[in-house]
Write a protein that holds these residues in place. Sequence first.
Motif, PDB file in Angstrom:
ATOM      1  N   VAL A  41       9.669   7.870  -0.974  1.00  0.00           N
ATOM      2  CA  VAL A  41       8.389   8.371  -0.455  1.00  0.00           C
ATOM      3  C   VAL A  41       7.669   7.279   0.325  1.00  0.00           C
ATOM      4  N   ALA A  42       7.654   6.056  -0.223  1.00  0.00           N
ATOM      5  CA  ALA A  42       6.986   4.947   0.457  1.00  0.00           C
ATOM      6  C   ALA A  42       7.620   4.666   1.818  1.00  0.00           C
ATOM      7  N   VAL A  43       8.943   4.716   1.883  1.00  0.00           N
ATOM      8  CA  VAL A  43       9.646   4.502   3.152  1.00  0.00           C
ATOM      9  C   VAL A  43       9.236   5.566   4.171  1.00  0.00           C
ATOM     10  N   PHE A  44       9.202   6.823   3.748  1.00  0.00           N
ATOM     11  CA  PHE A  44       8.854   7.908   4.669  1.00  0.00           C
ATOM     12  C   PHE A  44       7.391   7.831   5.104  1.00  0.00           C
ATOM     13  N   VAL A  45       6.521   7.358   4.223  1.00  0.00           N
ATOM     14  CA  VAL A  45       5.110   7.217   4.606  1.00  0.00           C
ATOM     15  C   VAL A  45       4.975   6.172   5.709  1.00  0.00           C
TER      16      VAL A  45
ATOM     17  N   VAL B 272       0.835  -1.205   0.000  1.00  0.00           N
ATOM     18  CA  VAL B 272       0.000   0.000   0.000  1.00  0.00           C
ATOM     19  C   VAL B 272       0.868   1.254   0.000  1.00  0.00           C
ATOM     20  N   ALA B 273       1.945   1.246   0.781  1.00  0.00           N
ATOM     21  CA  ALA B 273       2.846   2.401   0.805  1.00  0.00           C
ATOM     22  C   ALA B 273       3.448   2.654  -0.581  1.00  0.00           C
TER      23      ALA B 273
ATOM     24  N   ILE C 172      -8.279  10.814  -4.494  1.00  0.00           N
ATOM     25  CA  ILE C 172      -9.155  10.030  -3.617  1.00  0.00           C
ATOM     26  C   ILE C 172      -8.477   8.741  -3.194  1.00  0.00           C
ATOM     27  N   MET C 173      -7.793   8.089  -4.148  1.00  0.00           N
ATOM     28  CA  MET C 173      -7.153   6.818  -3.843  1.00  0.00           C
ATOM     29  C   MET C 173      -5.968   6.988  -2.891  1.00  0.00           C
ATOM     30  N   VAL C 174      -5.258   8.103  -2.987  1.00  0.00           N
ATOM     31  CA  VAL C 174      -4.153   8.343  -2.047  1.00  0.00           C
ATOM     32  C   VAL C 174      -4.698   8.439  -0.622  1.00  0.00           C
ATOM     33  N   VAL C 175      -5.773   9.225  -0.441  1.00  0.00           N
ATOM     34  CA  VAL C 175      -6.392   9.321   0.884  1.00  0.00           C
ATOM     35  C   VAL C 175      -6.896   7.949   1.330  1.00  0.00           C
ATOM     36  N   SER C 176      -7.513   7.213   0.396  1.00  0.00           N
ATOM     37  CA  SER C 176      -8.044   5.892   0.707  1.00  0.00           C
ATOM     38  C   SER C 176      -6.946   4.957   1.185  1.00  0.00           C
ATOM     39  N   MET C 177      -5.803   4.998   0.514  1.00  0.00           N
ATOM     40  CA  MET C 177      -4.727   4.065   0.872  1.00  0.00           C
ATOM     41  C   MET C 177      -3.941   4.527   2.096  1.00  0.00           C
TER      42      MET C 177
ATOM     43  N   ALA D  51       2.943   5.956  -3.110  1.00  0.00           N
ATOM     44  CA  ALA D  51       4.046   6.688  -3.735  1.00  0.00           C
ATOM     45  C   ALA D  51       3.879   6.762  -5.252  1.00  0.00           C
ATOM     46  N   GLU D  52       3.448   5.662  -5.881  1.00  0.00           N
ATOM     47  CA  GLU D  52       3.248   5.643  -7.330  1.00  0.00           C
ATOM     48  C   GLU D  52       2.144   6.601  -7.748  1.00  0.00           C
TER      49      GLU D  52
END
Length: 476
Positions: free
Chosen positions: A155-159, A123-124, A315-320, A128-129
Amino acid sequence: MSVTSEASSTVSSSPAVGRGRLLQVLGMWFGMAAAIGNTISAGIVRTPGNVAKLLPNAWMFLAVWVLGGLYAFSGASSMAELGAAIPRSGGQYNFARRALGDYAGFIVGWSDWLSTCGTAAAVAFVIAEYSAALFPVLSRNATILGFQWRVPLIVAVFVIIGFFILQWRGIRWGSGAQLSTAALKTAAFVILVIACFLLGGPAHRTAVQSTASAPALPAGWPLIVAVMLGLQGVIYTVDGWDGVIYFGEEVRHPGGDIPRAIFGSVFSIMGIYLLLNLVALYILPMNEISGNDFVLGTVANRIFGKLGDPIIRSIMVVSMLSCLNANQLFCSRTLYSMSCDGLFFRRAARVNPGGTPVLALFLSTVVGLLFLLTGTFERAIAMLSFFFVANYALSYASLFVLRKRAPEMARPYRAWGYPWSTGIALGASVLFLAGSILTDRQNAPWALAMLVLSYPVFRVLKWVTQRADAGAAKSS
């Protein structure tokens, strides 16, 4: 003995490690937010296209989604009884261990923990993608310490680390993030559905005119196989409706709030999924849904033009983000509960003043980062998906066992239609599990190998924990 005191005595039977305990501060709305946040994520983007490719008929397409919802509903009352009767944090692990013994609990707990860590990594990475598609600067490479790194990976690591810090501060921070992100995603999807039906008239007329070009529906045995594979995709996508059971010790009124959260989650999730699929059928012809990996993006492009893609991706970024927060909460609770019971190192049961099992959260985060950095999260999820329905089957079997062996157990909620409803859910799980083994020849053997290897790992961890407990008892 009451349910709460029974659960507490089970937890407190473990040797004390450090200070603190989980805080009983959560309610029904958090339980629903955890389930909705975990469930409604990237699956709704890919699954409709995959199902439509298998079943290119509007009625068959919708029927598979309805069947997936009925499967979830058939198991909801059984899971509600177990969650209310055994209100411990950690998910289905607690039910299998209580009814079937430590080894069954170990299998459920470890497979659940590892697959959830892998899901968090996946998901992370998708966050990022999608963010890179919204902000092209994030799609570049960067040089750090002489090595080339993809910015989306950074970005995924930081999330992941960001959610670790948030949850480390305490359950109130984690629950606040879950409630807010789940509310935002639900509102965004509802607004999208309303906008599509209000503004989608021209697109609908075009879709109706294109129905003649829809692919042919298979017949006979190929149709049965297509239904099975489509149902497999739908059930994977709707999984997570029982998210509240990961927080049993932290729910203020588990006897009432856990069943309400489970049923509320099933109806909310299936309502949103069915509405989104109805929108797809209303706006797009079947040949454009079939095989489409970004159905909602195509729908939004028809309605909003060039703004459609960024709207859906936002929307999908918030969702994930909501999904990632829920997954990290889940896996830390599973490892915490196993540690309390001596199936992992006791120190992982340490809880900080904010109500967070800090070492369990840290280890879960580290494993998620390892999956992410090594790129192995897809393999881990695929391999461990074998245990996905197996865990449900063990939970439903646990209800039968506990009804027989512990009839005196306090049950604030009793499954309606028992034993028929539980039997249907168990039978469907076994059939679905058999279908998964037959259709996934690549990953099922690895999962079976993991099952074989799990026993020596289980024995070693039990031995290490018992030695540590004996040493602690002597020193005291």
